[in-house]
Write a protein that holds these residues in place. Structure first.
Motif, PDB file in Angstrom:
ATOM      1  N   UNK A 264      39.918  86.847 -17.282  1.00 26.37           N
ATOM      2  CA  UNK A 264      38.811  86.851 -18.239  1.00 26.37           C
ATOM      3  C   UNK A 264      38.607  88.242 -18.825  1.00 26.37           C
ATOM      4  N   UNK A 265      38.753  89.264 -17.995  1.00 29.62           N
ATOM      5  CA  UNK A 265      38.640  90.632 -18.488  1.00 29.62           C
ATOM      6  C   UNK A 265      39.758  90.911 -19.493  1.00 29.62           C
ATOM      7  N   UNK A 266      40.971  90.464 -19.182  1.00 27.07           N
ATOM      8  CA  UNK A 266      42.108  90.665 -20.078  1.00 27.07           C
ATOM      9  C   UNK A 266      41.895  89.959 -21.409  1.00 27.07           C
ATOM     10  N   UNK A 267      41.285  88.781 -21.406  1.00 31.18           N
ATOM     11  CA  UNK A 267      41.112  88.013 -22.638  1.00 31.18           C
ATOM     12  C   UNK A 267      39.870  88.417 -23.416  1.00 31.18           C
ATOM     13  N   UNK A 268      39.141  89.402 -22.925  1.00 27.99           N
ATOM     14  CA  UNK A 268      38.014  89.950 -23.669  1.00 27.99           C
ATOM     15  C   UNK A 268      38.557  90.950 -24.680  1.00 27.99           C
ATOM     16  N   UNK A 269      38.089  90.852 -25.924  1.00 31.56           N
ATOM     17  CA  UNK A 269      38.549  91.783 -26.953  1.00 31.56           C
ATOM     18  C   UNK A 269      38.467  93.206 -26.438  1.00 31.56           C
ATOM     19  N   UNK A 270      39.516  93.995 -26.722  1.00 33.10           N
ATOM     20  CA  UNK A 270      39.586  95.368 -26.229  1.00 33.10           C
ATOM     21  C   UNK A 270      38.348  96.174 -26.606  1.00 33.10           C
TER      22      UNK A 270
ATOM     23  N   UNK B 295      32.541  85.598 -19.406  1.00 37.82           N
ATOM     24  CA  UNK B 295      32.693  84.517 -20.387  1.00 37.82           C
ATOM     25  C   UNK B 295      31.509  84.507 -21.354  1.00 37.82           C
ATOM     26  N   UNK B 296      30.313  84.746 -20.857  1.00 28.87           N
ATOM     27  CA  UNK B 296      29.120  84.779 -21.701  1.00 28.87           C
ATOM     28  C   UNK B 296      29.203  85.924 -22.711  1.00 28.87           C
ATOM     29  N   UNK B 297      29.631  87.092 -22.256  1.00 21.15           N
ATOM     30  CA  UNK B 297      29.794  88.228 -23.165  1.00 21.15           C
ATOM     31  C   UNK B 297      30.780  87.869 -24.273  1.00 21.15           C
ATOM     32  N   UNK B 298      31.863  87.172 -23.905  1.00 22.64           N
ATOM     33  CA  UNK B 298      32.830  86.763 -24.917  1.00 22.64           C
ATOM     34  C   UNK B 298      32.178  85.883 -25.982  1.00 22.64           C
ATOM     35  N   UNK B 299      31.334  84.958 -25.565  1.00 32.04           N
ATOM     36  CA  UNK B 299      30.687  84.081 -26.555  1.00 32.04           C
ATOM     37  C   UNK B 299      29.704  84.853 -27.429  1.00 32.04           C
ATOM     38  N   UNK B 300      29.086  85.883 -26.894  1.00 35.60           N
ATOM     39  CA  UNK B 300      28.124  86.660 -27.678  1.00 35.60           C
ATOM     40  C   UNK B 300      28.776  87.372 -28.856  1.00 35.60           C
ATOM     41  N   UNK B 301      30.055  87.726 -28.734  1.00 38.00           N
ATOM     42  CA  UNK B 301      30.709  88.357 -29.880  1.00 38.00           C
ATOM     43  C   UNK B 301      31.536  87.352 -30.689  1.00 38.00           C
ATOM     44  N   UNK B 302      31.333  86.070 -30.412  1.00 41.25           N
ATOM     45  CA  UNK B 302      31.930  85.036 -31.249  1.00 41.25           C
ATOM     46  C   UNK B 302      33.190  84.391 -30.721  1.00 41.25           C
ATOM     47  N   UNK B 303      33.665  84.788 -29.562  1.00 40.26           N
ATOM     48  CA  UNK B 303      34.861  84.186 -28.976  1.00 40.26           C
ATOM     49  C   UNK B 303      34.433  82.956 -28.186  1.00 40.26           C
ATOM     50  N   UNK B 304      34.578  81.797 -28.783  1.00 44.12           N
ATOM     51  CA  UNK B 304      34.129  80.568 -28.121  1.00 44.12           C
ATOM     52  C   UNK B 304      35.257  79.837 -27.393  1.00 44.12           C
ATOM     53  N   UNK B 305      36.472  80.404 -27.439  1.00 44.59           N
ATOM     54  CA  UNK B 305      37.586  79.790 -26.702  1.00 44.59           C
ATOM     55  C   UNK B 305      37.403  80.046 -25.210  1.00 44.59           C
ATOM     56  N   UNK B 306      37.586  79.017 -24.390  1.00 46.02           N
ATOM     57  CA  UNK B 306      37.552  79.214 -22.949  1.00 46.02           C
ATOM     58  C   UNK B 306      38.962  79.579 -22.514  1.00 46.02           C
ATOM     59  N   UNK B 307      39.147  80.824 -22.108  1.00 44.67           N
ATOM     60  CA  UNK B 307      40.459  81.342 -21.730  1.00 44.67           C
ATOM     61  C   UNK B 307      40.778  80.927 -20.290  1.00 44.67           C
ATOM     62  N   UNK B 308      41.397  79.779 -20.138  1.00 45.98           N
ATOM     63  CA  UNK B 308      41.655  79.225 -18.805  1.00 45.98           C
ATOM     64  C   UNK B 308      42.657  80.101 -18.068  1.00 45.98           C
ATOM     65  N   UNK B 309      42.280  80.603 -16.893  1.00 43.29           N
ATOM     66  CA  UNK B 309      43.218  81.412 -16.102  1.00 43.29           C
ATOM     67  C   UNK B 309      44.400  80.568 -15.637  1.00 43.29           C
ATOM     68  N   UNK B 310      45.570  81.177 -15.534  1.00 38.82           N
ATOM     69  CA  UNK B 310      46.745  80.412 -15.103  1.00 38.82           C
ATOM     70  C   UNK B 310      46.603  79.822 -13.703  1.00 38.82           C
TER      71      UNK B 310
END
Length: 153
Positions: free
Chosen positions: A21-27, A135-150
């Motif tokens: 989840x950290x990796x899939x958060x915008x840099x 995941x919540x932080x990701x949605x706050x900046x508009x990333x609504x994709x759920x980045x499913x971990x492998x």
């Protein structure tokens, strides 16, 4: 499979998920602190690393100070991800090494006395909580994709 082995395995799985989840958060958003939250994604990862290392020492019978729970600083996102997984593996090894009777032992934790079988699940719950926060932080900046971990497939 023993309860220790199961919890150890799940501890590493949730750390890998949290690192994902950290990796899939915008840099440019990893250290962003939205007004509605109190800690960035990176700061939350730091807490998890600190808790994992603290609990590994506590379970192993090492002397540990509550001050070692403080957040960790990272050189990069990759460093944070690596430290999450490394700290979870360290904790998992401590859990695996616990004798059966330690599940009933009472441990002194900074938040009070906790029986071993409850103590070993605390870091897993902590990482799962913070995965949701990231995941919540990701949605706050508009990333609504759920980045499913492998590790979830």
């Amino acid at each position: 499979m023993t309860i220790q082995e199961y919890v150890a395995e799940q501890t590493v799985r949730v750390a890998v998920s949290l690192a994902h989840f950290l990796q899939t958060t915008q840099e440019d958003k990893r250290d962003w602190l939205p007004e509605t939250t109190t800690r960035s994604a990176t700061q939350q990862a730091g807490e998890c690393v600190g808790v994992n290392r603290f609990m590994a020492k506590l379970i192993s019978g090492e002397e540990v100070l509550a001050s070692s729970l403080h957040d960790y600083a990272f050189e990069s996102a990759e460093d944070a991800q690596n430290q999450l997984v490394e700290s979870a593996n360290l904790l998992a090894n401590a859990i695996r090494a616990m004798p059966e009777e330690s599940l009933e032992r009472v441990y002194q934790h900074p938040r009070g006395q906790i029986v071993g079988r409850n103590l070993i699940i605390m870091p897993l719950r902590n990482m799962a909580y913070h995965a949701g926060q990231i995941n919540f932080i990701q949605t706050l900046y508009g990333d609504t994709e759920f980045h499913v971990p492998p590790t979830w497939r």
